[in-house]
Design an enzyme around this catalytic site. Sequence first.
Site, PDB file in Angstrom:
ATOM      1  N   ARG A   1       0.850  -1.192   0.000  1.00 45.90           N
ATOM      2  CA  ARG A   1       0.000   0.000   0.000  1.00 45.90           C
ATOM      3  C   ARG A   1       0.887   1.243   0.000  1.00 45.90           C
ATOM      4  O   ARG A   1       1.923   1.275   0.682  1.00 45.90           O
ATOM      5  CB  ARG A   1      -0.889   0.038   1.263  1.00 45.90           C
TER       6      ARG A   1
ATOM      7  N   GLU B   1      -4.578   7.336  -5.056  1.00 46.80           N
ATOM      8  CA  GLU B   1      -4.678   6.616  -6.331  1.00 46.80           C
ATOM      9  C   GLU B   1      -5.890   7.090  -7.116  1.00 46.80           C
ATOM     10  O   GLU B   1      -6.987   7.139  -6.543  1.00 46.80           O
ATOM     11  CB  GLU B   1      -4.759   5.103  -6.073  1.00 46.80           C
TER      12      GLU B   1
ATOM     13  N   HIS C   1      -1.355   0.055  -9.796  1.00 50.23           N
ATOM     14  CA  HIS C   1      -1.960  -0.905  -8.858  1.00 50.23           C
ATOM     15  C   HIS C   1      -2.400  -2.177  -9.608  1.00 50.23           C
ATOM     16  O   HIS C   1      -3.579  -2.530  -9.636  1.00 50.23           O
ATOM     17  CB  HIS C   1      -3.155  -0.275  -8.123  1.00 50.23           C
TER      18      HIS C   1
HETATM   19  N1  NAI Z   1      -0.770  -4.406  -5.213  1.00 48.39           N
HETATM   20  C1  NAI Z   1      -1.772  -5.256  -5.190  1.00 48.39           C
HETATM   21  O1  NAI Z   1      -2.563  -5.336  -6.133  1.00 48.39           O
HETATM   22  C2  NAI Z   1      -1.921  -6.173  -4.042  1.00 48.39           C
HETATM   23  C3  NAI Z   1      -1.558  -5.765  -2.799  1.00 48.39           C
HETATM   24  N2  NAI Z   1      -1.691  -6.588  -1.738  1.00 48.39           N
HETATM   25  C4  NAI Z   1      -1.253  -6.084  -0.447  1.00 48.39           C
HETATM   26  O2  NAI Z   1      -0.145  -6.837  -0.013  1.00 48.39           O
HETATM   27  C5  NAI Z   1      -0.102  -6.828   1.401  1.00 48.39           C
HETATM   28  C6  NAI Z   1       0.132  -8.231   1.929  1.00 48.39           C
HETATM   29  O3  NAI Z   1      -0.925  -9.087   1.553  1.00 48.39           O
HETATM   30  P1  NAI Z   1      -0.974 -10.592   2.107  1.00 48.39           P
HETATM   31  O4  NAI Z   1       0.378 -11.152   2.108  1.00 48.39           O
HETATM   32  O5  NAI Z   1      -2.037 -11.284   1.373  1.00 48.39           O
HETATM   33  O6  NAI Z   1      -1.439 -10.325   3.606  1.00 48.39           O
HETATM   34  P2  NAI Z   1      -1.127 -11.237   4.864  1.00 48.39           P
HETATM   35  O7  NAI Z   1      -2.068 -10.796   5.893  1.00 48.39           O
HETATM   36  O8  NAI Z   1      -1.067 -12.655   4.484  1.00 48.39           O
HETATM   37  O9  NAI Z   1       0.342 -10.781   5.293  1.00 48.39           O
HETATM   38  C7  NAI Z   1       0.622  -9.562   5.875  1.00 48.39           C
HETATM   39  C8  NAI Z   1       1.798  -9.763   6.810  1.00 48.39           C
HETATM   40  O10 NAI Z   1       2.163  -8.485   7.320  1.00 48.39           O
HETATM   41  C9  NAI Z   1       2.547  -8.681   8.645  1.00 48.39           C
HETATM   42  N3  NAI Z   1       2.517  -7.454   9.411  1.00 48.39           N
HETATM   43  C10 NAI Z   1       1.430  -6.838   9.954  1.00 48.39           C
HETATM   44  N4  NAI Z   1       1.822  -5.757  10.636  1.00 48.39           N
HETATM   45  C11 NAI Z   1       3.167  -5.689  10.515  1.00 48.39           C
HETATM   46  C12 NAI Z   1       4.132  -4.797  11.019  1.00 48.39           C
HETATM   47  N5  NAI Z   1       3.807  -3.752  11.770  1.00 48.39           N
HETATM   48  N6  NAI Z   1       5.422  -5.030  10.705  1.00 48.39           N
HETATM   49  C13 NAI Z   1       5.768  -6.092   9.941  1.00 48.39           C
HETATM   50  N7  NAI Z   1       4.894  -6.978   9.450  1.00 48.39           N
HETATM   51  C14 NAI Z   1       3.601  -6.778   9.733  1.00 48.39           C
HETATM   52  C15 NAI Z   1       1.588  -9.718   9.165  1.00 48.39           C
HETATM   53  O11 NAI Z   1       2.116 -10.351  10.316  1.00 48.39           O
HETATM   54  C16 NAI Z   1       1.453 -10.650   8.001  1.00 48.39           C
HETATM   55  O12 NAI Z   1       2.355 -11.730   8.107  1.00 48.39           O
HETATM   56  C17 NAI Z   1      -1.420  -6.187   1.842  1.00 48.39           C
HETATM   57  O13 NAI Z   1      -1.203  -4.816   2.098  1.00 48.39           O
HETATM   58  C18 NAI Z   1      -2.280  -6.290   0.635  1.00 48.39           C
HETATM   59  O14 NAI Z   1      -3.278  -5.328   0.621  1.00 48.39           O
HETATM   60  C19 NAI Z   1      -2.181  -7.852  -1.855  1.00 48.39           C
HETATM   61  C20 NAI Z   1      -2.605  -8.304  -3.066  1.00 48.39           C
HETATM   62  C21 NAI Z   1      -2.538  -7.497  -4.265  1.00 48.39           C
HETATM   63  O1  HPV Z   2      -6.005  -7.322  -2.846  1.00 49.34           O
HETATM   64  C1  HPV Z   2      -5.415  -6.255  -2.631  1.00 49.34           C
HETATM   65  O2  HPV Z   2      -5.061  -5.888  -1.503  1.00 49.34           O
HETATM   66  C2  HPV Z   2      -5.146  -5.369  -3.738  1.00 49.34           C
HETATM   67  O3  HPV Z   2      -4.489  -4.385  -3.532  1.00 49.34           O
HETATM   68  C3  HPV Z   2      -5.746  -5.646  -5.038  1.00 49.34           C
HETATM   69  O4  HPV Z   2      -6.489  -4.515  -5.362  1.00 49.34           O
HETATM   70  P1  HPV Z   2      -7.528  -4.529  -6.567  1.00 49.34           P
HETATM   71  O5  HPV Z   2      -8.567  -5.519  -6.237  1.00 49.34           O
HETATM   72  O6  HPV Z   2      -6.752  -4.914  -7.791  1.00 49.34           O
HETATM   73  O7  HPV Z   2      -8.067  -3.141  -6.633  1.00 49.34           O
END
Ligand code: NAI
Ligand code: HPV
Length: 595
Positions: free
Chosen positions: A283, A312, A331
């Site tokens: 993010r 965004e 994104h």
């Molecule tokens: N750019 C995009 O389109 C996408 C972005 N994302 C983003 O990626 C990120 C991770 O997603 P996931 O791995 O599925 O989530 P997840 O919940 O599986 O992993 C997140 C990790 O961050 C850790 N965490 C939480 N607070 C923390 C802190 N203060 N310091 C260090 N680590 C901390 C948690 O312990 C957890 O292991 C999210 O922000 C999600 O929104 C996910 C999918 C697509």
């Molecule tokens: O799953 C997430 O956290 C994402 O950031 C994906 O975002 P989107 O559904 O592609 O707008």
Amino acid sequence: MAAFSFTLTPPLSKPSPSSISWTLFSLSSPTPLHFPTKPLRKTLVVFSSLNAKPTILVAEKLGSAGIELLKTFANVDCSYDMTTEDLCAKISLCDALIVRSGTKVTRQVFESSAGRLKVVGRAGVGIDNVDLAAATEHGCLVVNAPTANTIAAAEHGIALLTAMARNIALASPAVKAGKWQRSKYVGVSLVGKTLVLMGFGKVGSEVARRAKGLGMHVIAYDPYAPADRARAIGVELVSLDEAFLTADFLSLHMPLTANTSKILNDYAFSKMKKGVRIINVARGGVIDEEALLRALNSGIVAQAALDVFTEEPPPKDNMLVLHENVIVTPHLGASTFEAQEGVAIEIAEAVVGALKGELAATAVNAPMVPAEVLAELAPFVLLAEKLGRLAVQLVAGGGGVQSVRITYASARGPDDLDTRLLRAMITKGLIEPISSVFVNLVNADFTAKQRGLKIAEERIVLDGSPEKPLEFIQLQLANVESKFAGALSDLGAIKVQGMVKEGLPHLTMVGSFGVDVSLEGSLILCKQVDQPGIIGKVGSILGEGNVNVNFMSVGRIAPQKQAVMTIGVDEEPDTETLRKIGEIKAIEEFVFLKL
Ligand SMILES: NC(=O)C1=CN([C@@H]2O[C@H](COP(=O)(O)OP(=O)(O)OC[C@H]3O[C@@H](n4cnc5c(N)ncnc54)[C@H](O)[C@@H]3O)[C@@H](O)[C@H]2O)C=CC1
Ligand SMILES: O=C(O)C(=O)COP(=O)(O)O
């Protein structure tokens, strides 16, 4: 969920503000209320529709498989690119809303829904665009689709990492513009370099696997990640300072929360090796973007690859976006065909399940109660609500209840009983009869707190079979007056206790009197001096008033002393019938209670 079916029936308690109402775990009884009965097949009703299908608003592009699935259950309104005003105008006609990251589901949206919106589905992982506090306060469940885009996000992270290291994003347009600048776009190698992952959850772990395949040394900062999972992938978990000090590449994979907001700031960059490279597919808000710009300009950060931004889309003059050492994507992390179909199905199933009454496994603002726990607790869930309804109706005056002590007696160890569901249902029972609030698992604790209701829970471990989750539940309401003095304990608290017999909730104690009545229909409690003939007299008066008695039980302290008679009735007696009961000489007090 095999033990349950879900039916669409009118809510038991009060009319809904909309055609769909949330009556979490109310029982709809498919058999007439006669006692004794065989155990009923329990039906958990979360949403009950008084008329048509629910309406689901899909506010951002969703994969077609998900849309088709939604259409099998609901009317689906796909309205993309709405303004906040458009969304607020539509939302009061919708039972569920599905969004991606582009729609801000603010408090205003929940307020505009006027109580109809019951589920928000986030078709993806990050729920930072949904006001969770407002959702909870409005009793709206928020579910997400946390798994289907993990690989896509991890692959995009690796794509950005490699594209940045080899200057692909810059070199490609240059070649297309007729420039052949081989020395300008010399890159850096990945093998042997240290990649720090900030956040070692689903995406972080998948990035780790892939980066190790590229020969990188991968370490992670994540204070909540299980060490054995990291070990299994060959990743060392390190402190925040060590992460900053050792990174050649640093990739962000944590959610945006109050703790992670601007975690990469001037201090963080000051600790980093000169020439570090940053990747962000998490993010925008986890980076202080102005601090990153300063670090790029000072040369601490050699390059950055950004998929996400604080705002965004970012403004056209955003200096980070325009920086020559920064590559950007709009994104796109989750945007593969496969991930979008997967996410669409995942969120459609979660939203439909929630509308049907299943407790969603991906609920973000409600406790996740595993199906097997739910199955065994179902009759106790009903008992909990009935005891709450009964106890609050025994309170004199309209002031409600300020504190409740709940005792769960069980042969199981104190840690082997999940009481969140039971607590929520007791809260529902205590609050709904005296207010216009609908209470459910999402908003129960919030509603209790808001109304100043203090809940103390205690467990008693009894001898018995641990097969059964509970022997009895007891509620005590202290510091209240009762309209039925017989319900008061020795310490002056209203006390009711119940248990489940043959799958049905039973009232087994009122005050100090042991009773036994099935908690169905309505109840008359009478306190009298124990003597022959009373049961017959009351029975005849009820018969004359056309009130069907389904059960009677008398609990007495000793022969010829005071006794409490509990009478289960199918119909509500009219005032004349109640007056006649009150006129029976031996009856000291009585109360009619709706369950
Ligand atoms: N750019 C995009 O389109 C996408 C972005 N994302 C983003 O990626 C990120 C991770 O997603 P996931 O791995 O599925 O989530 P997840 O919940 O599986 O992993 C997140 C990790 O961050 C850790 N965490 C939480 N607070 C923390 C802190 N203060 N310091 C260090 N680590 C901390 C948690 O312990 C957890 O292991 C999210 O922000 C999600 O929104 C996910 C999918 C697509
Ligand atoms: O799953 C997430 O956290 C994402 O950031 C994906 O975002 P989107 O559904 O592609 O707008």
